[in-house]
Design an enzyme around this catalytic site. Structure first.
Site, PDB file in Angstrom:
ATOM      1  N   CYS B  39      13.989  17.648   2.717  1.00  0.00           N
ATOM      2  CA  CYS B  39      13.031  16.543   2.866  1.00  0.00           C
ATOM      3  C   CYS B  39      13.474  15.317   2.077  1.00  0.00           C
ATOM      4  CB  CYS B  39      11.649  16.975   2.411  1.00  0.00           C
ATOM      5  SG  CYS B  39      10.491  15.603   2.487  1.00  0.00           S
ATOM      6  N   HIS B 165       3.120  10.773   4.906  1.00  0.00           N
ATOM      7  CA  HIS B 165       3.545   9.371   4.925  1.00  0.00           C
ATOM      8  C   HIS B 165       2.788   8.609   5.994  1.00  0.00           C
ATOM      9  CE1 HIS B 165       5.853  11.110   8.228  1.00  0.00           C
ATOM     10  NE2 HIS B 165       6.084   9.891   8.684  1.00  0.00           N
ATOM     11  N   CYS B 195     -21.422 -10.701  15.780  1.00  0.00           N
ATOM     12  CA  CYS B 195     -20.232  -9.835  15.844  1.00  0.00           C
ATOM     13  C   CYS B 195     -20.603  -8.540  16.568  1.00  0.00           C
ATOM     14  CB  CYS B 195     -19.743  -9.547  14.427  1.00  0.00           C
ATOM     15  SG  CYS B 195     -18.627  -8.126  14.324  1.00  0.00           S
TER      16      CYS B 195
END
Lengths: 334, 334
Positions: B39, B165, B195
């Site tokens: 890794c 990640h 909105c």
């Protein structure tokens, strides 16, 4: 009853289908497990599908019995249902309607292991005849605004049964991508006074680097800005916005073009899972419109890098279409 | 050099990336094979990534050495490249430009098996701090029009490495779905003077059937018209179109909301692959605009029935959002 609901921001309609699997534990079951060895689409198993809507069969054979070459049946687990009213209503600030529509399955061959590359061309032509028949029939129903014709091949492309089949979904709304295509093509036509697809064919013929093959009526090409590796479009030479207006002579050449293209993809990519989708004008367009051009988009499913693209509409394609064209063109078809 | 190309019909820009795998045989290689046991993101392997751009690390530790809690590095196989000019040119009737952009990886933890549900909240907060730092830095570069922040978790969701990640892609164009969202939200604002996201929050608070959880600053809810089963949005209570304007106090509650939501999805769906995508306003919008509202969309990847949806923008969702909400709300978090 399934429901159609509209996203309040983008305006995308989705089907919330309650007829299909829905509990969290249902998502573990894979397609393979569902198959279980028995194929409801094989010849002599006609009783295991809902009664047929349409078929091409040997004269003298009865509906729902052997003797057919193409058989159209309602999807046993339809995403939409044919009976009922649209019941368009607000839900607070949101919009919804009943999930009215048709969901039909085209069983392309009585043989379980038939594939498009192996099919006799007259049988493949009849698939297009069958598409045309069903579209011409369903478009009489004024509740429908769009009819999608597509094939999922291979479990990674979403096929839930191995036996060769394609599908039809008739919808009371126009899918977002179709709306965008129509708007984009219309904007081009308003600006240039020409069909954008006709212009693409004109340019690609002279550029020559993205044309995979051609016959009297069709071009197979890699689009200039493909979302996916080896994405391939089959585009008729002659302008028409309406798939179901094509003649048998055209469908003969369409069958050739599709078989040729899938055979090339098979040889280059070793029998990849794929989807093909017929891009056709919405049904409200009564006449053949000058700005849209029906065509088929074929998407091999080669990468898993997918969920992210769904969320953004942004695509990273590792294979330039000029390279894909070259690989597909150089296939030895002998 | 990668290239950005524009589809002539819909106007969708795609990246044609030539730095990544591209030959037909490359598509066979799965993510698992690429992993090969080593890794590059683990602590003490810092030398195997490109040099870090940014990190939170213990004082006194040197860049590209152990001691970090969050590490941001350029993607080793970037979809876009940072150096160069845009070189916008026509290609016959088509449009293209150089593939200029940034592609960065946020290594969320030095520990290979860390997941969002297991993370210490201060570490998860720092992921958002890191996103903000990088966006604030990259938005100074006037070539960029949009920055995408997203996470692919699990190989079915497109992750190519297991180590936790997330990613950033800075683009010189605005992705099609973002354009549509901005246009849709603007049209609503022009009509209602409010909105659309604020209105959704207002309605969902009183309806109560699609709110999964809430804290002082965020709601987690099932959208009314979800494309995918268990699609979940995390929406800030307070109106803001700009993610990177959020304060540390907001990010503390965002970390809580995200961890709570992913934990619920994990428990109900048994550690599903998922994507999350931060929906943020394009960079050209200099100020906080009244019509757009940043938020996070989380999409568990539960079904393979996907290729077809890509081609049509049409989605069939077997799980009503009210059912999903119920399952997620009833999770025992103890």
């Amino acid at each position: 009853m399934p429901e159609l609901r509209k996203d309040a921001i983008i305006g995308r309609w989705v089907i919330i289908s309650t007829n299909r699997g829905k509990r969290p534990s249902d998502f573990g079951a894979t397609i393979e497990e569902k198959r279980g060895g028995f194929c409801p689409f094989c010849e002599t198993h006609e009783a295991t599908t809902p009664p047929e809507i349409f078929a091409y069969r040997a004269s003298g054979t009865a509906p729902n019995s052997p003797g057919w070459t193409l058989r159209v049946v309602p999807n046993k687990f339809p995403a939409l249902q044919i009976e009922g009213d649209l019941d368009k209503v607000g839900d607070g600030m949101f919009d919804k309607m009943s999930g009215i529509g048709a969901h039909e399955v085209f069983i392309e061959s009585p043989l379980h292991d038939m594939t498009i590359p192996k099919m006799a061309l007259p049988d493949l032509e009849k698939l297009f005849w069958g598409f045309r028949e069903r579209v011409l029939d369903l478009k009489k129903d004024r509740r429908f605004k769009y009819i999608m014709l597509f094939k999922n091949y291979g479990s990674a492309a979403g096929a839930s049964l191995e036996h060769p089949h394609s599908q039809l979904i008739a919808l009371p709304v126009v899918p977002l991508v179709v709306q965008q295509e129509m708007q984009g093509a219309k904007a081009y036509y308003d600006y240039k006074d020409r069909c954008v697809f006709c212009d693409i064919l004109h340019q690609e013929k002279s550029a020559g680097i993205r044309v995979i093959s051609e016959n009297d009526d069709f071009f197979a090409l890699s689009p200039y800005a493909p979302r996916f590796p080896f994405e391939t479009w089959i585009v008729p030479r002659q302008h028409s916005s309406v798939f179901e207006n094509a003649t048998n002579a055209h469908f003969a050449n369409l069958a050739k073009a599709l078989q040729d293209t899938i055979t090339r993809l098979d040889k280059v990519l070793q029998d990849p899972p794929y989807n093909f989708i017929i891009h056709n004008a919405p049904l409200q367009e009564e006449h053949d419109v000058p700005y849209y051009h029906w065509h088929i988009e074929i998407i091999p499913k080669l990468t898993k890098v997918a969920g992210f693209e769904w969320g953004t509409g942004f695509y990273i394609n590792p294979t330039p279409p000029e390279d894909a064209t070259k690989f597909l063109r150089e296939v030895d078809l002998s």
